[in-house]
Scaffold this motif. Sequence first.
Motif, PDB file in Angstrom:
ATOM      1  N   ALA A 176       0.835  -1.203   0.000  1.00 32.63           N
ATOM      2  CA  ALA A 176       0.000   0.000   0.000  1.00 32.63           C
ATOM      3  C   ALA A 176       0.871   1.255   0.000  1.00 32.63           C
ATOM      4  CB  ALA A 176      -0.946  -0.007   1.197  1.00 32.63           C
ATOM      5  N   LEU A 177       1.931   1.257   0.812  1.00 32.23           N
ATOM      6  CA  LEU A 177       2.822   2.421   0.875  1.00 32.23           C
ATOM      7  C   LEU A 177       3.393   2.748  -0.503  1.00 32.23           C
ATOM      8  CD1 LEU A 177       4.950   1.838   4.124  1.00 32.23           C
ATOM      9  CD2 LEU A 177       2.927   3.253   3.836  1.00 32.23           C
ATOM     10  N   SER A 178       3.660   1.721  -1.288  1.00 33.59           N
ATOM     11  CA  SER A 178       4.273   1.953  -2.594  1.00 33.59           C
ATOM     12  C   SER A 178       3.279   2.495  -3.626  1.00 33.59           C
ATOM     13  CB  SER A 178       4.926   0.672  -3.107  1.00 33.59           C
ATOM     14  OG  SER A 178       3.941  -0.297  -3.398  1.00 33.59           O
ATOM     15  N   THR A 179       1.979   2.386  -3.355  1.00 38.32           N
ATOM     16  CA  THR A 179       0.991   2.868  -4.322  1.00 38.32           C
ATOM     17  C   THR A 179       0.384   4.216  -3.943  1.00 38.32           C
ATOM     18  OG1 THR A 179      -0.844   1.693  -3.262  1.00 38.32           O
ATOM     19  CG2 THR A 179       0.373   0.506  -4.965  1.00 38.32           C
ATOM     20  N   ILE A 180       0.433   4.575  -2.674  1.00 38.65           N
ATOM     21  CA  ILE A 180      -0.164   5.829  -2.206  1.00 38.65           C
ATOM     22  C   ILE A 180       0.868   6.944  -2.367  1.00 38.65           C
ATOM     23  CG2 ILE A 180      -1.166   7.027  -0.223  1.00 38.65           C
ATOM     24  CD1 ILE A 180      -1.983   4.214   0.821  1.00 38.65           C
TER      25      ILE A 180
ATOM     26  N   ALA B 174      -8.264   2.316  -2.410  1.00 38.65           N
ATOM     27  CA  ALA B 174      -8.007   1.165  -3.274  1.00 38.65           C
ATOM     28  C   ALA B 174      -7.140   0.124  -2.575  1.00 38.65           C
ATOM     29  CB  ALA B 174      -7.347   1.621  -4.573  1.00 38.65           C
ATOM     30  N   ALA B 175      -6.248   0.564  -1.689  1.00 38.75           N
ATOM     31  CA  ALA B 175      -5.340  -0.350  -0.980  1.00 38.75           C
ATOM     32  C   ALA B 175      -6.017  -1.030   0.213  1.00 38.75           C
ATOM     33  CB  ALA B 175      -4.103   0.412  -0.511  1.00 38.75           C
ATOM     34  N   LEU B 176      -7.089  -0.443   0.713  1.00 36.27           N
ATOM     35  CA  LEU B 176      -7.734  -0.958   1.934  1.00 36.27           C
ATOM     36  C   LEU B 176      -8.114  -2.438   1.856  1.00 36.27           C
ATOM     37  CD1 LEU B 176      -8.802  -0.362   4.790  1.00 36.27           C
ATOM     38  CD2 LEU B 176     -10.932   0.402   3.721  1.00 36.27           C
ATOM     39  N   PRO B 177      -8.775  -2.918   0.805  1.00 43.25           N
ATOM     40  CA  PRO B 177      -9.153  -4.334   0.784  1.00 43.25           C
ATOM     41  C   PRO B 177      -7.958  -5.284   0.895  1.00 43.25           C
ATOM     42  CG  PRO B 177     -10.352  -3.131  -0.911  1.00 43.25           C
ATOM     43  CD  PRO B 177      -9.311  -2.189  -0.355  1.00 43.25           C
ATOM     44  N   GLY B 178      -6.856  -4.952   0.265  1.00 41.83           N
ATOM     45  CA  GLY B 178      -5.670  -5.795   0.336  1.00 41.83           C
ATOM     46  C   GLY B 178      -5.081  -5.847   1.726  1.00 41.83           C
ATOM     47  N   VAL B 179      -5.084  -4.711   2.414  1.00 43.10           N
ATOM     48  CA  VAL B 179      -4.540  -4.673   3.765  1.00 43.10           C
ATOM     49  C   VAL B 179      -5.461  -5.422   4.724  1.00 43.10           C
ATOM     50  CG1 VAL B 179      -3.894  -3.171   5.681  1.00 43.10           C
ATOM     51  CG2 VAL B 179      -3.296  -2.514   3.346  1.00 43.10           C
TER      52      VAL B 179
END
Length: 135
Positions: free
Chosen positions: A11-15, A126-131
């Motif tokens: 997530a850090l790499s996409t935000i 967008a990253a929330l579901p993966g986390v």
Amino acid sequence: MSNLDSAIQAALSTIPECLAGGYVDLTSGMLVGVKTVDSHPDEVLEMLAAATADLFQGPNVVTIENMFKKSRGLDLDDYHYFQEIIVNSDNLIHIFMRTRTEQNHVVCFVCRRSANLGMALTKARAALPGVEAAL
């Protein structure tokens, strides 16, 4: 926990301009997972869970949520009206989001203030579901 750490790192790499991410369990008051680009004192990281709990479960917040639920005819005890909270400081944007599957879990991301807020929020959503799936 390596799955959670990997998901937070992804997530850090996409935000945009994201410096840190964390996963907080409001029920236990624990910071379950955290990834940062810099090192931070343990005391600061430990306070993140407490501060997040205050933001989402402080007495005044709960009162406001109950008033909103009542005015909208919602009679759900386990439903929380506030799903996201954004805090802007002098240098940073803090994004706090309840997970969809567990209302007492919150994912937080910290970005530089120079990041585009709309893009940071969109990418964080967008990253929330993966986390949340990693826990």
